[in-house]
Design a protein around this motif. Structure first.
Motif, PDB file in Angstrom:
ATOM      1  N   ARG A   1       0.702  -1.125  -0.305  1.00 19.88           N
ATOM      2  CA  ARG A   1      -0.259   0.093   0.443  1.00 19.88           C
ATOM      3  C   ARG A   1       0.836   1.433   0.224  1.00 19.88           C
ATOM      4  N   LEU A   2       1.867   1.134   0.770  1.00 22.55           N
ATOM      5  CA  LEU A   2       2.698   2.357   1.100  1.00 22.55           C
ATOM      6  C   LEU A   2       3.450   2.155  -0.090  1.00 22.55           C
ATOM      7  N   LEU A   3       3.798   1.493  -0.782  1.00 24.34           N
ATOM      8  CA  LEU A   3       4.616   2.180  -2.278  1.00 24.34           C
ATOM      9  C   LEU A   3       4.207   1.755  -3.194  1.00 24.34           C
ATOM     10  N   ARG A   4       2.585   1.612  -3.742  1.00 22.95           N
ATOM     11  CA  ARG A   4       2.012   2.277  -4.304  1.00 22.95           C
ATOM     12  C   ARG A   4       1.450   3.556  -3.941  1.00 22.95           C
ATOM     13  N   ARG A   5       1.534   4.145  -2.938  1.00 24.02           N
ATOM     14  CA  ARG A   5       0.826   6.280  -2.926  1.00 24.02           C
ATOM     15  C   ARG A   5       1.873   6.649  -3.009  1.00 24.02           C
ATOM     16  N   MET A   6       3.182   6.175  -2.956  1.00 29.23           N
ATOM     17  CA  MET A   6       4.446   6.643  -3.532  1.00 29.23           C
ATOM     18  C   MET A   6       4.865   6.915  -4.702  1.00 29.23           C
ATOM     19  N   ALA A   7       5.091   5.608  -5.115  1.00 30.29           N
ATOM     20  CA  ALA A   7       4.389   5.786  -6.794  1.00 30.29           C
ATOM     21  C   ALA A   7       3.520   6.864  -7.077  1.00 30.29           C
ATOM     22  N   GLN A   8       2.613   6.905  -6.630  1.00 27.17           N
ATOM     23  CA  GLN A   8       1.717   7.920  -7.301  1.00 27.17           C
ATOM     24  C   GLN A   8       1.830   9.303  -6.925  1.00 27.17           C
ATOM     25  N   GLU A   9       2.685   8.887  -5.531  1.00 26.81           N
ATOM     26  CA  GLU A   9       2.680  11.233  -5.759  1.00 26.81           C
ATOM     27  C   GLU A   9       4.358  11.350  -5.891  1.00 26.81           C
ATOM     28  N   GLY A  10       4.740  10.777  -7.500  1.00 27.62           N
ATOM     29  CA  GLY A  10       5.812  10.659  -7.569  1.00 27.62           C
ATOM     30  C   GLY A  10       7.105  10.944  -7.257  1.00 27.62           C
ATOM     31  N   TRP A  11       7.455  10.002  -6.307  1.00 29.88           N
ATOM     32  CA  TRP A  11       8.637  10.226  -5.044  1.00 29.88           C
ATOM     33  C   TRP A  11       9.916   8.593  -5.349  1.00 29.88           C
ATOM     34  N   ILE A  12       8.883   7.455  -5.939  1.00 35.11           N
ATOM     35  CA  ILE A  12       9.688   6.650  -6.225  1.00 35.11           C
ATOM     36  C   ILE A  12       9.416   5.625  -7.611  1.00 35.11           C
ATOM     37  N   GLU A  13      10.114   5.027  -8.033  1.00 35.33           N
ATOM     38  CA  GLU A  13       9.058   4.196  -8.824  1.00 35.33           C
ATOM     39  C   GLU A  13       9.992   2.520  -8.554  1.00 35.33           C
ATOM     40  N   ARG A  14       9.454   1.626  -9.700  1.00 37.47           N
ATOM     41  CA  ARG A  14       9.622   0.597  -9.818  1.00 37.47           C
ATOM     42  C   ARG A  14      10.868   0.633 -10.575  1.00 37.47           C
ATOM     43  N   LEU A  15      12.066  -0.515 -10.456  1.00 33.49           N
ATOM     44  CA  LEU A  15      12.992  -1.144 -10.978  1.00 33.49           C
ATOM     45  C   LEU A  15      12.796  -1.924 -12.241  1.00 33.49           C
ATOM     46  N   PRO A  16      13.413  -2.613 -13.425  1.00 34.35           N
ATOM     47  CA  PRO A  16      13.093  -2.763 -14.502  1.00 34.35           C
ATOM     48  C   PRO A  16      13.363  -4.237 -13.321  1.00 34.35           C
ATOM     49  N   GLY A  17      12.353  -5.188 -13.192  1.00 28.50           N
ATOM     50  CA  GLY A  17      12.933  -6.337 -12.349  1.00 28.50           C
ATOM     51  C   GLY A  17      12.743  -7.161 -10.847  1.00 28.50           C
ATOM     52  N   HIS A  18      13.412  -6.501  -9.964  1.00 26.68           N
ATOM     53  CA  HIS A  18      14.040  -6.097  -9.062  1.00 26.68           C
ATOM     54  C   HIS A  18      14.351  -5.070  -8.673  1.00 26.68           C
ATOM     55  N   GLY A  19      13.392  -4.793  -7.219  1.00 29.45           N
ATOM     56  CA  GLY A  19      13.726  -2.924  -6.845  1.00 29.45           C
ATOM     57  C   GLY A  19      13.042  -2.100  -6.146  1.00 29.45           C
ATOM     58  N   TRP A  20      13.693  -0.736  -6.157  1.00 35.32           N
ATOM     59  CA  TRP A  20      12.263   0.083  -6.341  1.00 35.32           C
ATOM     60  C   TRP A  20      13.900   1.577  -6.503  1.00 35.32           C
ATOM     61  N   THR A  21      13.799   2.683  -6.952  1.00 33.42           N
ATOM     62  CA  THR A  21      14.316   4.252  -7.094  1.00 33.42           C
ATOM     63  C   THR A  21      13.736   4.197  -6.422  1.00 33.42           C
ATOM     64  N   PHE A  22      14.065   5.977  -5.195  1.00 27.03           N
ATOM     65  CA  PHE A  22      13.811   7.024  -5.487  1.00 27.03           C
ATOM     66  C   PHE A  22      13.916   8.084  -6.067  1.00 27.03           C
ATOM     67  N   LEU A  23      13.219   9.155  -7.171  1.00 25.33           N
ATOM     68  CA  LEU A  23      13.494   9.744  -7.667  1.00 25.33           C
ATOM     69  C   LEU A  23      13.095  11.256  -6.911  1.00 25.33           C
ATOM     70  N   PRO A  24      14.412  12.298  -7.648  1.00 29.38           N
ATOM     71  CA  PRO A  24      14.727  13.378  -6.887  1.00 29.38           C
ATOM     72  C   PRO A  24      13.679  13.741  -6.663  1.00 29.38           C
ATOM     73  N   ILE A  25      14.305  14.545  -5.009  1.00 31.07           N
ATOM     74  CA  ILE A  25      13.252  15.413  -4.898  1.00 31.07           C
ATOM     75  C   ILE A  25      14.171  16.480  -4.064  1.00 31.07           C
ATOM     76  N   LEU A  26      13.256  17.920  -2.940  1.00 34.80           N
ATOM     77  CA  LEU A  26      14.174  19.149  -3.165  1.00 34.80           C
ATOM     78  C   LEU A  26      14.441  18.586  -1.343  1.00 34.80           C
ATOM     79  N   THR A  27      15.974  18.234  -1.444  1.00 40.36           N
ATOM     80  CA  THR A  27      15.915  18.517   0.168  1.00 40.36           C
ATOM     81  C   THR A  27      17.045  19.693   1.009  1.00 40.36           C
ATOM     82  N   SER A  28      17.729  20.520  -0.344  1.00 37.44           N
ATOM     83  CA  SER A  28      18.425  21.438   0.732  1.00 37.44           C
ATOM     84  C   SER A  28      17.841  22.951  -0.219  1.00 37.44           C
ATOM     85  N   LEU A  29      18.062  23.205   1.663  1.00 38.53           N
ATOM     86  CA  LEU A  29      17.696  24.778   2.153  1.00 38.53           C
ATOM     87  C   LEU A  29      17.666  25.630   0.663  1.00 38.53           C
TER      88      LEU A  29
END
Length: 260
Positions: free
Chosen positions: A76-104
């Protein structure tokens, strides 16, 4: 709604509820129900991502171990995170976080960028008024002003306010402006979830949203553009201060509030 009644903000009537005391809403942070287990886990993952404590690529097994999740909850959490655009499934295995703003610095740059494109979008030559969509957004903002801002969840508040700005942008009919704002919103989503700004401040920003929409609906786009510029300039300062305060005290003492 029940929280607002208990806090003395609303009083039940024959046709729903009426507002009697907006000042009483200041007590709501202690009345608000704690987040669900899913929401608490979501916030832990989001905080770790913003803090840089998670690798760019991660497996489901690693997430299960790190956050003591069941497989169903993680799905459920991965589905929500993917819908909100900050993680996506890798081909075959695992997930990758997408870029976000972290620095001031990057966060500040995002607002300087919005200060360029959002007031300009209101003056685009192909601007087309979508009255139905804008009136629907205005109704949302009026609901927030009338007390909804004190009980709506942080994530939903972000969606309502960022959605308003995106709806205005869509009227510009400039595909580059529209996609640019959507991308900025995706990048800043997690940061804005964690802002240390109170709901009274958020309510004031919603009032500014309504003022901007009223100018647009009256076809006074130049005035709306000036109001948008002032709105974003003020908001940038508030959020930069909140980010700096969070860097010093990463555990907020009050519930965060998302602005846009």
């Amino acid at each position: 709604m029940s929280l607002l009644v208990r806090a003395g903000v609303l009083v039940p009537g024959e046709r729903g509820c009426r507002i009697v005391d907006l000042g009483a809403a200041e007590a709501l942070p202690v009345l608000r129900e704690p987040p669900s287990e899913d929401e608490a886990a979501y916030r832990r993952i989001a905080d770790d991502r913003v803090a840089g404590d998670l690798p760019e690529r991660i497996t489901e097994n690693e997430l299960l171990r790190r956050y003591s999740l069941t497989r169903a909850r993680l799905t459920r959490l991965l589905r929500r995170m993917a819908q909100e655009g900050w993680i996506e499934r890798l081909p075959g295995h695992g997930w990758t976080f997408l870029p976000i703003l972290t620095s001031l610095e990057a966060y500040e740059d995002s607002y300087r960028f919005r200060l360029v494109i959002e007031p300009a979008a209101l003056l685009e030559p192909r601007w087309t008024l979508d009255r139905h969509a804008l009136e629907a957004r205005r109704a949302e903002q009026v609901w927030l002003i009338d007390g909804g801002v004190f009980e709506v969840p942080d994530t939903r508040l972000f969606e309502m306010n960022s959605g308003l700005h995106e709806t205005i942008m869509e009227c510009s009919r400039n595909a580059f402006f529209i996609e640019s704002l959507r991308r900025v919103d995706r990048l800043r989503r997690l940061i804005d979830y964690r802002q240390m700004l109170d709901r009274d401040v958020t309510r004031e920003r919603c009032q500014e949203h309504v003022a901007i929409l009223d100018r647009i609906l009256s076809r006074k786009n130049e005035e709306a553009s000036d109001l948008m510029r002032r709105h974003l300039s003020k908001l940038r300062g508030l959020k930069t201060v909140a980010r700096e305060r969070r860097a010093v005290d990463p555990v907020p003492q009050a519930q965060p509030a998302s602005l846009s």
